[in-house]
Write a protein that holds these residues in place. Structure first.
Motif, PDB file in Angstrom:
ATOM      1  N   ASP A   1      18.572   8.073 -25.317  1.00 13.81           N
ATOM      2  CA  ASP A   1      18.345   6.856 -26.110  1.00 13.81           C
ATOM      3  C   ASP A   1      19.368   6.289 -26.975  1.00 13.81           C
ATOM      4  N   ALA A   2      20.290   7.409 -27.394  1.00 20.64           N
ATOM      5  CA  ALA A   2      21.428   7.050 -28.020  1.00 20.64           C
ATOM      6  C   ALA A   2      22.630   6.427 -26.956  1.00 20.64           C
ATOM      7  N   ASP A   3      22.613   6.790 -25.883  1.00 18.60           N
ATOM      8  CA  ASP A   3      23.394   6.282 -24.644  1.00 18.60           C
ATOM      9  C   ASP A   3      22.938   4.826 -24.587  1.00 18.60           C
ATOM     10  N   ARG A   4      21.766   4.795 -24.395  1.00 17.79           N
ATOM     11  CA  ARG A   4      21.052   3.316 -24.085  1.00 17.79           C
ATOM     12  C   ARG A   4      21.370   2.483 -25.317  1.00 17.79           C
ATOM     13  N   ALA A   5      21.513   2.730 -26.516  1.00 12.89           N
ATOM     14  CA  ALA A   5      21.556   1.971 -27.591  1.00 12.89           C
ATOM     15  C   ALA A   5      22.977   1.502 -27.682  1.00 12.89           C
ATOM     16  N   ILE A   6      23.838   2.460 -27.040  1.00 14.82           N
ATOM     17  CA  ILE A   6      25.503   1.892 -26.999  1.00 14.82           C
ATOM     18  C   ILE A   6      25.659   1.110 -25.982  1.00 14.82           C
ATOM     19  N   PHE A   7      25.052   1.371 -24.746  1.00 13.10           N
ATOM     20  CA  PHE A   7      25.357   0.543 -23.768  1.00 13.10           C
ATOM     21  C   PHE A   7      24.732  -0.804 -23.810  1.00 13.10           C
ATOM     22  N   ASN A   8      23.478  -1.076 -24.489  1.00 12.04           N
ATOM     23  CA  ASN A   8      22.700  -2.188 -24.778  1.00 12.04           C
ATOM     24  C   ASN A   8      23.546  -3.311 -25.769  1.00 12.04           C
ATOM     25  N   GLY A   9      24.251  -2.442 -26.592  1.00 16.57           N
ATOM     26  CA  GLY A   9      24.776  -3.258 -27.929  1.00 16.57           C
ATOM     27  C   GLY A   9      26.349  -3.533 -27.656  1.00 16.57           C
ATOM     28  N   HIS A  10      26.631  -2.903 -26.536  1.00 22.78           N
ATOM     29  CA  HIS A  10      28.465  -3.128 -26.435  1.00 22.78           C
ATOM     30  C   HIS A  10      28.793  -4.653 -25.712  1.00 22.78           C
ATOM     31  N   ASN A  11      29.963  -5.015 -25.894  1.00 21.24           N
ATOM     32  CA  ASN A  11      30.311  -5.924 -25.277  1.00 21.24           C
ATOM     33  C   ASN A  11      32.010  -5.799 -24.924  1.00 21.24           C
ATOM     34  N   HIS A  12      32.650  -6.642 -24.137  1.00 18.87           N
ATOM     35  CA  HIS A  12      33.947  -6.435 -23.719  1.00 18.87           C
ATOM     36  C   HIS A  12      34.736  -7.605 -24.217  1.00 18.87           C
ATOM     37  N   LYS A  13      36.031  -7.327 -24.311  1.00 17.18           N
ATOM     38  CA  LYS A  13      36.843  -8.679 -24.611  1.00 17.18           C
ATOM     39  C   LYS A  13      37.422  -9.021 -23.237  1.00 17.18           C
ATOM     40  N   SER A  14      37.449 -10.349 -23.147  1.00 17.21           N
ATOM     41  CA  SER A  14      37.931 -11.038 -21.767  1.00 17.21           C
ATOM     42  C   SER A  14      39.429 -10.695 -21.812  1.00 17.21           C
ATOM     43  N   PRO A  15      39.949 -10.134 -20.661  1.00 18.71           N
ATOM     44  CA  PRO A  15      41.533  -9.998 -20.485  1.00 18.71           C
ATOM     45  C   PRO A  15      42.332 -11.468 -20.442  1.00 18.71           C
ATOM     46  N   GLU A  16      41.617 -12.376 -20.374  1.00 13.44           N
ATOM     47  CA  GLU A  16      42.276 -13.701 -20.195  1.00 13.44           C
ATOM     48  C   GLU A  16      42.122 -14.399 -21.433  1.00 13.44           C
ATOM     49  N   THR A  17      41.083 -14.555 -22.050  1.00 14.89           N
ATOM     50  CA  THR A  17      41.161 -15.277 -23.390  1.00 14.89           C
ATOM     51  C   THR A  17      40.883 -14.533 -24.457  1.00 14.89           C
ATOM     52  N   GLY A  18      40.774 -12.951 -24.444  1.00 15.61           N
ATOM     53  CA  GLY A  18      40.359 -12.154 -25.625  1.00 15.61           C
ATOM     54  C   GLY A  18      39.212 -12.587 -26.492  1.00 15.61           C
ATOM     55  N   ALA A  19      38.201 -13.411 -25.840  1.00 17.40           N
ATOM     56  CA  ALA A  19      37.051 -13.459 -26.481  1.00 17.40           C
ATOM     57  C   ALA A  19      35.900 -12.501 -25.840  1.00 17.40           C
ATOM     58  N   SER A  20      35.017 -12.456 -26.951  1.00 17.91           N
ATOM     59  CA  SER A  20      33.997 -11.210 -26.587  1.00 17.91           C
ATOM     60  C   SER A  20      33.171 -11.631 -25.389  1.00 17.91           C
ATOM     61  N   THR A  21      32.856 -10.608 -24.616  1.00 12.39           N
ATOM     62  CA  THR A  21      31.741 -11.141 -23.713  1.00 12.39           C
ATOM     63  C   THR A  21      30.337 -10.897 -24.367  1.00 12.39           C
ATOM     64  N   SER A  22      29.396 -11.315 -23.551  1.00 16.27           N
ATOM     65  CA  SER A  22      27.928 -11.215 -23.892  1.00 16.27           C
ATOM     66  C   SER A  22      27.521  -9.703 -23.743  1.00 16.27           C
ATOM     67  N   ILE A  23      26.457  -9.507 -24.424  1.00 16.94           N
ATOM     68  CA  ILE A  23      25.797  -8.002 -24.397  1.00 16.94           C
ATOM     69  C   ILE A  23      25.163  -8.009 -22.895  1.00 16.94           C
ATOM     70  N   PRO A  24      25.051  -6.662 -22.393  1.00 20.11           N
ATOM     71  CA  PRO A  24      24.614  -6.703 -21.057  1.00 20.11           C
ATOM     72  C   PRO A  24      23.024  -7.016 -20.894  1.00 20.11           C
ATOM     73  N   ASP A  25      22.931  -7.803 -19.705  1.00 20.67           N
ATOM     74  CA  ASP A  25      21.595  -8.636 -19.472  1.00 20.67           C
ATOM     75  C   ASP A  25      21.249  -8.005 -18.004  1.00 20.67           C
ATOM     76  N   PRO A  26      20.437  -7.239 -17.715  1.00 17.30           N
ATOM     77  CA  PRO A  26      19.228  -6.782 -18.451  1.00 17.30           C
ATOM     78  C   PRO A  26      19.751  -5.644 -19.393  1.00 17.30           C
ATOM     79  N   GLN A  27      18.840  -5.366 -20.399  1.00 15.76           N
ATOM     80  CA  GLN A  27      19.045  -4.261 -21.320  1.00 15.76           C
ATOM     81  C   GLN A  27      18.408  -3.044 -20.747  1.00 15.76           C
ATOM     82  N   GLN A  28      19.019  -1.988 -20.942  1.00 15.25           N
ATOM     83  CA  GLN A  28      18.279  -0.433 -20.271  1.00 15.25           C
ATOM     84  C   GLN A  28      16.953  -0.327 -21.095  1.00 15.25           C
TER      85      GLN A  28
END
Length: 192
Positions: A165-192
């Motif tokens: 459950d804790a791993d799922r919460a980390i995965f569902n809430g994380h995002n990444h920074k785009s290497p090109e723009t530095g902007a944050s990506t959206s959270i994963p869809d679909p959620q686990q």
């Protein structure tokens, strides 16, 4: 006088021949824990069978019709007899042929065996057989576990780091920074 001696001798001979007999179970009364045994021309009344334990710890494994047994009759009186299950026979041979193996085969195909020489416990259930283990204090498995098939749990599964459950919460809430723009990506869809 001689007639009395011959009668007593005949009675002693009858009792002696009835002390231990090989027979076959011909009827069962499981609620009473008794069976009837045919041994030669004799068919007993209801007599109990022997078991490993019958006290505060109790063992139960009922013999069945057709099983070959020994009838032990105290004083040579079969009505006082007890049944000692069971003897291997052509129709029901030994389940294994090694001194190191303890094996129980059931009529439905279930097979329980332990090989002390190779330290191996094997349990095979037939068809759609199920296993239920109730251990309210928990179950500890020490050693590697290999699973072929699915694992289902109604509670959480935890390893040495954290719960799924804790791993799922980390995965569902994380995002990444785009290497090109530095902007944050959206959270994963679909959620686990």
């Amino acid at each position: 006088m001689m007639e009395v001696i011959l009668q007593r001798l005949a009675e002693l001979e009858r009792r002696l021949s009835n002390l231990i007999m090989t027979g076959v179970i011909v009827d069962t009364d499981y609620p009473l824990g008794k069976v009837k045994v045919a041994a030669g021309l004799l068919t007993t009344g209801w007599v109990p069978w022997l078991t490993h334990r019958a006290g505060t710890d109790t063992d139960y494994w009922a013999p069945e019709v057709g099983e070959q047994v020994m009838l032990l009759s105290p004083c040579g009186e079969p009505e006082l007899g007890v049944v000692l299950p069971a003897l291997y026979q052509d129709a029901f041979p030994a389940t294994d042929h090694h001194a190191d193996v303890r094996r129980v085969l059931f009529a439905d195909g279930a097979d329980f065996s332990y090989d002390r020489k190779h330290h191996g416990l094997t349990v095979v259930l037939p068809g759609e057989g199920t296993t239920t283990l109730i251990s309210k204090g928990g179950v500890n498995i020490i050693g590697d576990v290999t699973v072929t098939g699915s694992i289902k749990a109604t509670g959480d599964i935890t390893d040495h780091k954290r719960a799924m459950d804790a791993d799922r919460a980390i995965f569902n809430g994380h995002n990444h920074k785009s290497p090109e723009t530095g902007a944050s990506t959206s959270i994963p869809d679909p959620q686990q």
